[in-house]
Design an enzyme around this catalytic site. Structure first.
Site, mmCIF file in Angstrom:
data_model
loop_
_atom_site.group_PDB
_atom_site.id
_atom_site.type_symbol
_atom_site.label_atom_id
_atom_site.label_comp_id
_atom_site.label_asym_id
_atom_site.label_seq_id
_atom_site.Cartn_x
_atom_site.Cartn_y
_atom_site.Cartn_z
ATOM 1 N N HIS A 179 3.764 -56.855 -28.840
ATOM 2 C CA HIS A 179 5.131 -56.659 -28.176
ATOM 3 C C HIS A 179 6.761 -57.416 -28.926
ATOM 4 O O HIS A 179 5.545 -58.611 -28.870
ATOM 5 C CB HIS A 179 5.192 -56.407 -26.237
ATOM 6 C CG HIS A 179 4.597 -55.167 -26.136
ATOM 7 N ND1 HIS A 179 4.755 -53.922 -26.167
ATOM 8 C CD2 HIS A 179 2.797 -55.120 -26.305
ATOM 9 C CE1 HIS A 179 3.871 -53.466 -25.477
ATOM 10 N NE2 HIS A 179 2.806 -54.245 -25.437
ATOM 11 N N HIS B 162 -1.726 -54.721 -30.642
ATOM 12 C CA HIS B 162 -0.504 -54.794 -31.040
ATOM 13 C C HIS B 162 0.792 -55.642 -29.926
ATOM 14 O O HIS B 162 -0.276 -56.399 -29.374
ATOM 15 C CB HIS B 162 0.418 -53.395 -30.306
ATOM 16 C CG HIS B 162 -0.253 -52.562 -28.720
ATOM 17 N ND1 HIS B 162 -1.001 -52.068 -28.728
ATOM 18 C CD2 HIS B 162 0.559 -52.761 -27.945
ATOM 19 C CE1 HIS B 162 -1.055 -52.139 -26.981
ATOM 20 N NE2 HIS B 162 0.020 -52.723 -26.797
#
Length: 275
Positions: free
Chosen positions: A263, A261
């Site tokens: 950010h 992922h």
């Protein structure tokens, strides 16, 4: 004097199948057997899985074009269509069983083509010779470990699912800010900044962390970065003049969820170096 078959050079159906094969199968056939040195061999498709699905889809179209009575693709006489498609089905029959190809609801090779393929091996010596030569080469590749590092064949994502998989499946709620067929972006429930969005691949593809990335992941990594940039420019999400875009890779970097992922943080000033 025995001249052998003519292969029906003027048969419209045969020529249509042969052209269809050359346009839509040959261009992506590398997804079945090529490893990835630098550029994925998937034609216009960004991932091996997408190319495999498309390859199967095109086989079903060819199956629909085939003569229903046979025994050959275009009826009672062997044609250019048989000679053109047969080698590709040798590859497909050998390789498709090795892949976690993600094709649901039907076998990757249509039954009509599988039956025709086996019939050609059983009854046509020239085709049987082609079959034996190709499978012999593929078997040697297999003995040499060619598929061991190939994504979806020798390498698969066997790590446990995470909370992100549940968010993708809509099993738990999330404030989604961006979504397409490949990526999902949603607000972090424990924000580290006034604006804090996570961008993830819907299909993890083995990317539990960024350091697992290979050339097979060019497309999804590019999509994720483009999405992160678009989110960082979205004032409605609270982003201003700039954002911090971060990937935490592994335990020492503070990664908590092992599903890659990005950010995207904004809405305040950030210092450097980070903590």
């Amino acid at each position: 004097v025995h001249l052998g078959p003519s292969f029906q050079p003027n048969n419209p159906l045969s020529n249509e199948i042969a052209r269809f094969h050359d346009m839509y199968l040959t261009t992506i056939q590398g997804c079945l057997y090529r490893t990835v040195p630098k550029v994925p061999p998937f034609g216009s498709f960004g991932t091996r899985k997408d190319a495999l699905k498309e390859y199967s889809k095109q086989l079903y179209i060819i199956s629909d074009l085939m003569d229903n009575d046979g025994p050959y693709m275009c009826g009672k006489e062997v044609s250019l269509a048989d000679a053109t498609v047969f080698p590709s089905i040798v590859f497909a029959s050998f390789m498709f069983p090795k892949f976690d190809h993600g094709i649901e609801g039907h076998p990757p090779i249509p039954q009509k083509i599988s039956d025709w393929y086996q019939r050609m091996i059983d009854t046509e010596s020239a085709f049987k010779q082609v079959h034996d030569e190709i499978t012999g080469a593929l078997s040697k590749w297999e003995a040499d470990g060619r598929w061991e590092n190939m994504w979806l064949a020798g390498v698969r994502d066997t790590e446990p699912k995470t909370i992100f998989d549940k968010i993708v499946a809509k099993e738990i709620p999330a404030t989604i800010v961006k979504e397409d067929d490949k990526i999902l972006a949603f607000k972090d429930i424990n924000p580290a900044a006034p604006s804090h969005v996570l961008v993830i691949p819907k299909d993890r593809q083995g990317l539990t962390r960024l350091s697992n990335a290979t050339p097979e992941h060019y497309e999804i990594l590019g999509r994720m970065m483009v999405a992160a940039g678009e989110i960082a420019n979205d004032e409605s999400l609270g982003f201003g003049d700039g954002a911090r875009i971060v990937v935490n890779d592994g335990k020492e970097a503070g990664q908590e969820v092992y599903h890659l992922h990005i950010h995207v943080l904004g809405g305040r000033h950030f210092s450097w170096p980070p903590g």
